[in-house]
Write a protein that holds these residues in place. Structure first.
Motif, PDB file in Angstrom:
ATOM      1  N   ASP A  80      -3.064 -17.104  -3.018  1.00 52.32           N
ATOM      2  CA  ASP A  80      -2.512 -16.300  -1.134  1.00 52.32           C
ATOM      3  C   ASP A  80      -2.504 -17.812  -0.209  1.00 52.32           C
ATOM      4  O   ASP A  80      -1.967 -17.267   0.840  1.00 52.32           O
ATOM      5  CB  ASP A  80      -3.797 -15.583  -1.185  1.00 52.32           C
ATOM      6  CG  ASP A  80      -4.079 -14.196  -1.504  1.00 52.32           C
ATOM      7  OD1 ASP A  80      -2.241 -13.472  -2.316  1.00 52.32           O
ATOM      8  OD2 ASP A  80      -4.233 -13.700  -1.432  1.00 52.32           O
ATOM      9  N   ASP A  81      -2.856 -18.193  -0.545  1.00 50.95           N
ATOM     10  CA  ASP A  81      -3.323 -20.046   0.568  1.00 50.95           C
ATOM     11  C   ASP A  81      -1.566 -20.881   0.571  1.00 50.95           C
ATOM     12  O   ASP A  81      -1.679 -21.108   1.813  1.00 50.95           O
ATOM     13  CB  ASP A  81      -3.732 -20.479   0.662  1.00 50.95           C
ATOM     14  CG  ASP A  81      -5.418 -20.113   0.800  1.00 50.95           C
ATOM     15  OD1 ASP A  81      -5.157 -18.823   1.516  1.00 50.95           O
ATOM     16  OD2 ASP A  81      -6.686 -20.164   0.164  1.00 50.95           O
ATOM     17  N   TRP A  83       1.627 -20.767   1.138  1.00 58.40           N
ATOM     18  CA  TRP A  83       2.918 -19.957   1.796  1.00 58.40           C
ATOM     19  C   TRP A  83       4.273 -20.763   1.765  1.00 58.40           C
ATOM     20  O   TRP A  83       5.093 -20.375   1.342  1.00 58.40           O
ATOM     21  CB  TRP A  83       2.839 -20.156   2.946  1.00 58.40           C
ATOM     22  CG  TRP A  83       1.263 -18.893   3.610  1.00 58.40           C
ATOM     23  CD1 TRP A  83      -0.216 -19.497   3.305  1.00 58.40           C
ATOM     24  CD2 TRP A  83       1.645 -17.631   4.255  1.00 58.40           C
ATOM     25  NE1 TRP A  83      -0.867 -18.415   3.743  1.00 58.40           N
ATOM     26  CE2 TRP A  83      -0.042 -16.661   4.005  1.00 58.40           C
ATOM     27  CE3 TRP A  83       2.193 -16.675   4.273  1.00 58.40           C
ATOM     28  CZ2 TRP A  83      -0.010 -15.814   4.196  1.00 58.40           C
ATOM     29  CZ3 TRP A  83       2.492 -15.385   4.595  1.00 58.40           C
ATOM     30  CH2 TRP A  83       1.143 -15.356   4.562  1.00 58.40           C
ATOM     31  N   ASN A  84       3.803 -21.518   1.290  1.00 54.69           N
ATOM     32  CA  ASN A  84       5.392 -23.060   0.430  1.00 54.69           C
ATOM     33  C   ASN A  84       6.106 -22.681  -0.315  1.00 54.69           C
ATOM     34  O   ASN A  84       6.576 -23.529  -0.546  1.00 54.69           O
ATOM     35  CB  ASN A  84       5.206 -23.987   1.512  1.00 54.69           C
ATOM     36  CG  ASN A  84       4.459 -23.566   3.261  1.00 54.69           C
ATOM     37  OD1 ASN A  84       5.438 -22.983   3.890  1.00 54.69           O
ATOM     38  ND2 ASN A  84       3.571 -25.142   3.535  1.00 54.69           N
ATOM     39  N   ASN A 105       2.543 -13.284  -1.366  1.00 56.53           N
ATOM     40  CA  ASN A 105       2.993 -13.984   0.132  1.00 56.53           C
ATOM     41  C   ASN A 105       4.199 -15.102  -0.333  1.00 56.53           C
ATOM     42  O   ASN A 105       4.833 -15.960   0.272  1.00 56.53           O
ATOM     43  CB  ASN A 105       1.297 -14.617   0.263  1.00 56.53           C
ATOM     44  CG  ASN A 105       0.386 -13.684   0.768  1.00 56.53           C
ATOM     45  OD1 ASN A 105       1.021 -12.886   1.436  1.00 56.53           O
ATOM     46  ND2 ASN A 105      -0.876 -14.703   0.983  1.00 56.53           N
TER      47      ASN A 105
END
Length: 593
Positions: A80-81, A83-84, A105
């Motif tokens: 989830d953390d 994003w890239n 995400n």
């Protein structure tokens, strides 16, 4: 226990605990490539990867490699953390399932590798992000070397327009759904999309997702189905996606760009439609070595490239449904017929039923049986070739010949037939074999001379018949030779006499029942006055032929009308009587009739 021993034990426990502690003290990270490389980073005891295990990893990483560990499960929020992320590699683990929302995400995700795991299913919406926004940037997906047997219909959705490589090889798929044709990729970029389904257990093409063929231009896909379990190559492989299709099946199938080589095909009649089209096309000579599709069975065709090395006559299907138990039935598409062999089976009549004739033509072989009569069957109209030599036929009913309106070849050799029906000439004489029958020369056989003489070089053109012990060539006999003209005269006279007798009988009966009317008609139409033989004519007291009696009315109008009637017909009136009491006028005419 000495304190030193206790301290040593606590130290070992602490070391073991720290070794399995989920948060990495440091996360291997390459600043140049923005890669977090955790391959082989976890010990074998870590089977469930959660978000906390990656807490110390840079969140701006674009590549995350967690391959070659012992992971079995992933928490749905583990990424989830990040994003890239552009690339995620989960290969060479023991992951059994990918949880819902795992990639929610990952809007920048282009490459996803979950190969060499224990995955069994790919659930719908795997590549769908938050708020059901699809992941549209995926380029490569690798699920090879798993145990996948089911794929949700929406895993590969239409918005995966950039997809270029999907690898599902070495899995447990049992059928092929039209997954490659769902993503709406650019058909003009000259880049083929590779879909690899090699080394599965795929035995058929299915369409549970109800996709409809919508080709406008050639699909830019390469679909690899090599080393699966495809056994059948038939028209259903096209019709399952294009039900109304009725054209060139080979060309249509080629547009799917499916490589079906190295499958265990059973070479029966079904591939014929494709092979025949290839033999008639220039494509037969193009890339032959690369496109060899070989037979696995039947045994005598094992290993043969059926597209290039088999004769078209070799594509046959042996049928058992509705095939008489004592017979052999085979569908032969190259000759467009159902071949039925019932020779030497002791039959006394035609089989009642036969398998369905796909092409509407039956070649029926009944030689060397005990059949005495040809009978009507449900398939008579489909018989194109009938061989029934060496049986016990004594005659051929003309109605049976008429019922076989598709008949082209007939073999009646060596039966007990004396005469052939005239309807037999509907067939070309060279296609009829009739030798070895005890034919008799009769007036009902003279038609055969003209029939035979149309084909003087035919095999049976010198066939003979028996006439009073002499053997005469049927091609030379005439009605005069057989005195058929006298028979005609006798027939004509018999018919004529019969008609005359009938007419005379009718006239006689009519005259007896209506003598006076008959006498009047004879005189009126033929001016014939028969002799007066009736009883009334022989009575001497009867001097006149007719008596007319009528009522003259108040003013005598009827009197005037009657007189005019008699005068116009030149009837001689010689006496008139008036009755004062009955007011009746009577004319008595002289015999004039």
């Amino acid at each position: 226990m000495p304190a030193v021993h206790v301290l040593l034990g606590l130290t070992l426990v602490l070391m073991s605990f720290l070794k399995s502690f989920p948060i990495l003290a440091s996360c291997p990270y390459d600043n140049v490539t923005n890669t977090v490389d955790l391959s082989s980073a976890f010990n074998t005891s870590l089977v469930n990867l959660t978000k906390s295990h990656l807490a110390n990893c840079p969140k701006n990483a674009t590549t995350l490699n967690i391959s070659s560990n012992s992971l079995q499960t992933l928490s749905s929020d583990v990424f989830d953390d990040f994003w890239n992320l552009v690339t995620i590699t989960l290969s060479h683990n023991q992951i059994k399932a990918l949880p819902y929302g795992l990639l929610k995400n990952m809007r920048s995700l282009k490459h996803f590798d979950a190969s060499d795991n224990a995955l069994e299913t790919l659930d719908d919406d795997l590549f769908v992000g938050l708020s059901n926004v699809p992941l549209v940037n995926l380029v490569t997906v690798n699920f090879s070397h798993n145990n996948i047997s089911e794929i949700g219909f929406n895993v590969f959705h239409k918005d995966m327009a950039l997809i270029r490589d999907v690898d599902l090889s070495f899995n447990s798929l049992l059928s092929f759904e039209p997954w490659p044709y769902i993503p709406q990729t650019d058909q003009h970029d000259n880049d083929d999309v590779i879909w690899n389904f090699q080394n599965n257990f795929i035995a058929s093409l299915t369409n549970k997702m109800n996709w409809t063929y919508d080709l406008i231009e050639d699909y830019e896909f390469e679909v690899y189905l090599q080393n699966n379990r495809l056994r059948v190559l038939n028209t259903n492989m096209v019709k399952i996606y294009n039900p109304g299709f009725a054209g060139d099946y080979l060309t249509e199938f080629i547009t799917y760009n499916i490589n079906i080589t190295q499958n265990p095909f059973f070479c029966d009649c079904q591939p014929h439609v494709y092979v025949k089209a290839l033999h008639e096309s220039i494509m037969f000579y193009l890339n032959a070595e690369e496109n060899r599709v070989r037979c696995d069975g039947p045994p005598h065709l094992h290993g043969i490239d059926f597209f290039h090395d088999m004769e078209l006559d070799e594509f046959v299907c042996n049928l058992t449904d509705n095939c008489p138990s004592e017979c052999f039935c085979q569908e032969r598409p190259n000759s467009h017929e159902l071949f039925v062999d019932c020779r030497n089976k002791g039959l006394t009549s035609l089989p009642l039923t036969l398998p369905h004739a796909t092409y509407g033509n039956i070649s029926l072989h009944l030689d060397n049986n005990n059949i005495m009569h040809l009978t009507e069957t449900k398939y008579n109209h489909q018989i194109r070739n009938l061989t029934i030599s060496n049986n016990k036929l004594t005659f051929i009913d003309s109605s049976i010949i008429m019922s076989m309106n598709n008949l082209k070849i007939l073999n009646l050799d060596n039966n007990e037939i004396n005469y052939f029906p005239k309807e037999l000439q509907l067939l070309a004489f060279p296609n009829v074999s009739m030798s070895g029958n005890p034919l008799l020369c009769g007036c009902n056989m003279t038609w055969m001379a003209d029939w035979i003489n149309l084909s003087p070089d035919a095999k049976d053109s010198h066939i003979t018949c028996d006439y009073d012990g002499d053997s005469l060539p049927i091609s030379t006999i005439t009605e005069d030779d057989l005195l058929c003209s006298y028979d005609k005269i006798i027939i004509i006279l018999s018919v004529t006499i019969g008609v005359v007798i009938g007419l005379v009988s009718m006239v006689t009966i009519t005259a007896k029942r209506c003598p006076y009317e008959t006498k009047v008609l004879l005189y009126k139409f033929f001016n014939i006055h028969p002799r007066d033989k009736y009883k009334v004519d022989q009575e001497p007291t009867k001097e006149y032929d007719a008596y007319i009696s009528y009522y003259q009315g108040e003013q005598g109008e009827e009197d005037i009308n009657v007189l005019m009637y008699i005068t116009q017909r030149n009837i001689e009136c010689i006496d008139v009587h008036y009755s004062e009491t009955s007011n009746v006028l009577m004319y008595i005419t002289q015999r004039t009739i």
